[in-house]
Scaffold this active site. Structure first.
Site, PDB file in Angstrom:
ATOM      1  N   PRO A 157      -4.515 -41.815 -10.941  1.00 33.06           N
ATOM      2  CA  PRO A 157      -3.769 -41.593  -9.128  1.00 33.06           C
ATOM      3  C   PRO A 157      -5.086 -41.933  -8.343  1.00 33.06           C
ATOM      4  CG  PRO A 157      -3.700 -40.286 -11.102  1.00 33.06           C
ATOM      5  CD  PRO A 157      -4.485 -40.956 -11.782  1.00 33.06           C
ATOM      6  N   GLU A 158      -4.698 -42.339  -6.885  1.00 28.79           N
ATOM      7  CA  GLU A 158      -5.116 -42.591  -5.913  1.00 28.79           C
ATOM      8  C   GLU A 158      -5.740 -40.820  -4.934  1.00 28.79           C
ATOM      9  OE1 GLU A 158      -5.665 -45.785  -3.889  1.00 28.79           O
ATOM     10  OE2 GLU A 158      -4.606 -46.971  -5.011  1.00 28.79           O
ATOM     11  N   LYS A 188     -10.512 -38.348  -5.631  1.00 34.26           N
ATOM     12  CA  LYS A 188      -9.898 -37.641  -6.578  1.00 34.26           C
ATOM     13  C   LYS A 188     -10.182 -36.757  -8.436  1.00 34.26           C
ATOM     14  CE  LYS A 188      -8.920 -43.211  -7.331  1.00 34.26           C
ATOM     15  NZ  LYS A 188      -9.066 -44.693  -8.045  1.00 34.26           N
ATOM     16  N   ARG A 238     -11.592 -54.775 -12.620  1.00 36.84           N
ATOM     17  CA  ARG A 238     -10.641 -54.107 -12.474  1.00 36.84           C
ATOM     18  C   ARG A 238     -10.014 -55.256 -11.220  1.00 36.84           C
ATOM     19  NH1 ARG A 238      -9.572 -48.662 -11.031  1.00 36.84           N
ATOM     20  NH2 ARG A 238      -7.625 -49.478 -11.108  1.00 36.84           N
TER      21      ARG A 238
END
Length: 273
Positions: free
Chosen positions: A2-3, A52, A258
């Site tokens: 999650p951001e 986060k 990523r």
């Protein structure tokens, strides 16, 4: 993972449902049993996020520090908490409902000093009122690392993940492979302001939308995006599809383990001096 907007939304949801009143706390899974026993019956006084990281405050006891990681989730429910199902790390229940935390990367009861130490390791968070974007700008301006990698470094900007990274660079026509030190002050100021605006909308809508009004499905007469992340985006997870602005094929590559997404025409690299 999650951001940052998701974590800020969770903090607001915890505060709205459980804040200011004593909560019942338990750890059906057992991994947070000692911490749950200490906060059981105490009021949840504060819920806040930094990047986060989620912090749930209990005056005189400490903070429950949560980092969801790749697999962590929080589910909220109304009314009395039912019998737990599955691996619930921490359940907080109050008069109006309950919250169940599953599968986090971290869930620990920490002191104020330990909380401060975590915050000190993080860069400015676009969603926090105390953010100092100049700190991030100076670090970026001094680096030969790509701007795409720098934006994902939580020590530089806290809360930005793969989606916001890809989208904000596209929206400002910045090649993701440019060195951080090549970014002008005007470019950085625009990127920061856009992150603030986009992430605030993410908190409000509980999803990431980054396309401008002229590029929405309704405006373009195209079908809406179907993806488990939800929201309308320009390049994220759109590799091989036409750019919504210029029609060029969106590209993808791996950068720092990523997936990176960008439009080679809208985000062309400036010629070397």
């Amino acid at each position: 993972m999650p951001e940052g907007h998701t974590i800020h939304r969770l903090a607001a949801d915890y505060a709205e449902l459980l804040g200011g009143r004593p909560v019942r706390a338990d750890s059906p899974q057992g991994k947070f049993a000692d911490g749950a026993a200490l906060i059981d019956g105490q009021p949840l006084t504060t819920a806040e996020a930094h990047g986060k990281h989620l912090f749930l405050g209990f005056d005189g006891i400490g903070w429950v520090h949560v980092h969801l990681g790749l697999y962590g989730k929080v589910a909220f429910g109304a009314g009395p908490a039912p019998a737990p199902v599955g691996q619930v790390r921490l359940r907080l229940a109050g008069r109006d409902g309950y919250a169940e935390l599953r599968g986090p990367n971290a869930c620990a009861l920490i002191t104020e000093a330990e909380k401060d130490a975590i915050a000190d390791r993080l860069g400015p968070d676009p969603l926090r009122a105390d953010a100092e974007p100049e700190l991030a700008r100076r670090r970026i301006a001094a680096s030969r690392v790509t701007v795409a990698a720098l934006l994902m470094d939580q020590r530089i900007v806290a809360g930005v993940g793969n989606v916001y990274r890809a989208e904000v660079l596209f929206r400002h026509g910045i090649d993701p492979y440019r060195a951080g030190r090549s970014l002008t002050r005007a470019e950085w100021d625009a990127v920061w302001a856009d992150l603030v605006a986009l992430m605030r909308e993410g908190v409000r809508l509980n999803r990431i939308d980054t396309v401008r009004p002229e590029h929405t499905p309704e405006a373009m007469g195209r079908p809406p995006r179907v993806d488990d992340h939800g929201g309308e985006v320009y390049v994220y997870r759109r590799a091989g599809q036409p750019c919504l602005v210029c029609g060029a094929e969106v590209r993808s590559a791996t950068l720092a383990a990523r997936n990176l997404f960008w439009c080679p025409d809208c985000q062309h690299r400036p010629a070397a001096p």
